[in-house]
Design an enzyme around this catalytic site. Structure first.
Site, mmCIF file in Angstrom:
data_model
loop_
_atom_site.group_PDB
_atom_site.id
_atom_site.type_symbol
_atom_site.label_atom_id
_atom_site.label_comp_id
_atom_site.label_asym_id
_atom_site.label_seq_id
_atom_site.Cartn_x
_atom_site.Cartn_y
_atom_site.Cartn_z
ATOM 1 N N GLY A 296 -11.923 22.632 65.854
ATOM 2 C CA GLY A 296 -11.060 23.062 66.950
ATOM 3 C C GLY A 296 -11.770 22.936 68.287
ATOM 4 N N LYS B 244 -11.722 17.657 57.430
ATOM 5 C CA LYS B 244 -12.679 17.964 58.500
ATOM 6 C C LYS B 244 -14.110 17.710 58.026
ATOM 7 C CE LYS B 244 -9.703 21.407 60.724
ATOM 8 N NZ LYS B 244 -9.297 22.826 60.633
ATOM 9 N N ASP C 180 -7.158 20.379 54.228
ATOM 10 C CA ASP C 180 -7.487 20.324 55.660
ATOM 11 C C ASP C 180 -8.999 20.454 55.858
ATOM 12 O OD1 ASP C 180 -6.545 20.897 58.681
ATOM 13 O OD2 ASP C 180 -8.065 22.371 58.126
ATOM 14 N N VAL D 279 -0.475 22.276 70.702
ATOM 15 C CA VAL D 279 -1.682 21.826 71.396
ATOM 16 C C VAL D 279 -1.328 21.070 72.671
ATOM 17 C CG1 VAL D 279 -3.783 20.449 71.206
ATOM 18 C CG2 VAL D 279 -2.985 21.776 69.241
#
Lengths: 440, 440
Positions: B135, B206, B202, B16
């Site tokens: 994202g 989120k 994960d 990233v």
């Protein structure tokens, strides 16, 4: 943090206005808890007592907009009158007084946006207009801020719920355009005079706003090629389906060579596997293709009392918190500070086409037609002679490979001049999703 | 407006980070034009010279994060180290020095978010974390601001691209979980140790972030029922398809009676006509149901170098323009200022179920099983004895009407204790879209 009180002056209390009143009153505690601000509805202004809503007795009603705007207890003016003349006068008055304005009025932005934004800057205040495109979908904020790091390459979508409702009914129930329109009017999805919607002008005004923000240029309605749904035949919807497509009214802005934009609103054949094909009824959906994010899509209700009110109140909060002011002054993307758009002439569009001929049932017609297409460099992808024409005409459906709009229009003119073609040829563009350039 | 220069300190330059470098360098002119701010990449800090990127010679590389953070030329610290220990130390250092932090680190928010947000408030600075969920999709801003006028009733979606890639391959190619995982790892969609992704953790982290913002409460991973995709059998994907469903890993938050939330991440049967069924590969999609807007959906790339960098740079802009600071201080929805969530115990969930038994091929088994289900008040909607079991077992697929999770679990325990049931029974929840309450 000490709680702040913010006074709201609401101009107009029709469909959307009633929704805003409902949220400000019924969700007042929730809004206060979330934002730390107590929003007080201090003025609800309508033209005359005959326009008072049913619950007028509980509301701070009045009919003098000027006095309400000027009153020191008005911190934010919310314009939901619609139209451009009266609404424009009051918005200007508010801005000149240094009061921020929230509006859902795309027609006003289309006609006087540049001027009003300049007045707002001069008075060190701001305009918020999330509800002017995409209804309740927070697409304007997403394009302005969420995608700010992206070079946007294309924006396309379904931005008129009335047309989408009509097309959905024509597709699912096999109705004619007239039948579907009547039903839309009965259910309140279309106005008595549906011209702005069905002719594509409403979609074009929304596209002007969205494309301007996405591509950082000033787009006006006249920059956009517009073709409505009011001339669509149920037959074409059926034939398109047989080919694996759904017909949608798409608003499209695409970056072409030399930073020119292709800007258009027209009925479009969308492949049935395309996510836009599944957007039904009064819903809206907007696809954006950008260099870093790749393909992204926003989906939701693009019109209606509560969805639109949702966007209006989000704007009220944003203005009250000072966020919209910062955005308005810092983001150099609004129509009064960007250069005019450079438009790709429509005849240079490269597209695939659905073409329906109404041919005389006699030998040799197809040879004539394909000869003309060939002479104009238009390559045929499929050709089907169909049943179902009226008056002894034979519908012939042709799809083309990628061709140039100008060539297609010239070819169709020649074709329609043939003695064997009995009605004007129907031509609908096939819209393929842009390629996604983003790397994973 | 006079142009402002803003100095960026980037901590970490992996996948990233490289995307952020690319946007800040290659789109510098565009960003300056849009925002009126010149973003200068002043420090790129990695652990050691062995971590230098290929284009290190062109970048202001260093290995002393503390010095870079403290340097007066650093205005914004961007944390893309990942993990919680080192990253947490540097984020804390930046915040204590009054420097705003942009981070994509959901694990850090999960473990130290409350503490770090408090430090930020104490230093009159802020944290931005759009890239920590969804994202590149600007969903955090949409929930925090775009939907701020709404009472949100449900939020559900596909928020883990790794799992969605694996499930898509299993569905489309008939692959086993192991085959699909291997392919995902080859293509960089799954890590060498995929546990965080495939076990659903994960997605749960989120969901904790998104649900907290949507429902204005503090949600932690342990509040969420989590079940991963690593135990799914290709057979169940096939059987689900025959029933008209696709299996997706959904993250779900729903408001229940008494303002309690049902919070869960688990493989789910989604009807093939549901828009979430069409979300393929590494894409994410998040559906939100709220009282004014009704149903809305955000779709886009939920991970990857450039999509995530898109969200990080949007946050950098927002921080530099002062917008994130206003939001952080005024919106009373962040984890350090909201009350803890009140969770609906998972056994109280009402759902429909897909149940697959591995039964001995002998008479009477179904009678035993249905008797147990009936005794627990579980009503059968469909029942199919299938071919295709291994070791002479017969797969029996049952779907239920709405039943209570606790009852189903008790029934399955009894069923698995039967001598005629040869393997543990598989149970996958069928997720129907919430009703849309919005008025048109």
């Amino acid at each position: 943090m000490a709680e702040k009180k913010v006074g709201i002056c609401l101009l107009g209390c029709g469909t959307v206005g009633a929704g805003v009143v409902s949220i400000l009153r019924e969700q007042r505690a929730m809004l206060r808890q979330r934002t730390g601000i107590d929003f007080e509805l201090r003025h609800v202004v309508v033209k005359g007592p005959e326009d008072y809503p049913a619950n007028a007795a509980e509301l701070p009603m009045s009919t003098d907009a000027g006095a309400a705007i000027d009153n020191a207890d008005t911190d934010i003016v919310v314009e939901l009158i619609g139209g451009t003349a009266v609404a424009g006068t009051f918005v200007e008055r508010a801005l000149r007084a240094g009061k921020p304005v929230v509006t859902a009025n795309k027609a006003l932005l289309a006609t006087r946006g540049v001027e009003l934004f300049k007045i707002a800057r001069g008075s060190k205040t701001c305009v918020a207009f999330e509800a002017s495109a995409g209804g309740g979908i927070p697409i304007i904020d997403a394009i302005s801020r969420g995608l700010a790091a992206n070079r946007i390459d294309a924006l396309l979508g379904i931005v008129n719920g009335t047309c989408n409702f009509i097309l959905t009914k024509m597709t699912q129930n096999g109705w004619s355009y007239a039948e579907a329109l009547k039903q839309a009017q009965r259910l309140g999805f279309a106005e008595a005079n549906p011209a702005m919607d069905v002719q594509g002008r409403d979609a074009a005004q929304k596209l002007a706003i969205l494309a301007g923000l996405a591509f950082n240029c000033r787009v006006t309605e006249k920059d956009i090629f517009v073709s409505g749904i009011d001339t669509l035949d149920a037959m074409d919807i059926q034939f398109a389906r047989d080919l694996g497509y759904v017909i949608k009214l798409l608003a499209i802005a695409e970056r072409k060579e030399g930073s020119r934009l292709s800007l258009r609103v027209h009925p479009s054949l969308v492949h049935k596997d395309d996510v836009l094909a599944d957007v039904s009824g009064s819903f809206n959906a907007i696809s954006v293709y950008s260099h870093a994010l790749g393909h992204a899509l926003w989906y939701g209700r693009g019109a209606g009392r509560m969805p639109t009110a949702s966007a209006v109140v989000a704007d009220i909060i944003s203005v009250a918190q000072g966020i919209q002011g910062l955005l308005f002054n810092q983001m150099q993307i609004l129509m009064d500070v960007v250069p005019p758009v450079s438009v790709q002439p429509f005849e240079q569009l490269e597209s695939r086409y659905y073409i329906r001929l109404s041919a005389k049932d006699q030998p040799g017609v197809l040879a004539q037609v394909t000869a003309i297409l060939g002479r104009h460099g238009i390559s045929v992808a499929s050709i089907n002679q169909r049943e179902g024409g009226e008056d002894r005409t034979v519908p012939v459906v042709i799809t083309t490979h990628k061709s140039r709009e100008g060539a297609v229009q010239l070819a169709l003119k020649e074709i329609d001049a043939l003695g064997t073609i009995l009605r004007p040829t129907v031509c609908v563009r096939i819209v393929d999703q842009p390629e996604e350039f983003a790397a994973a």
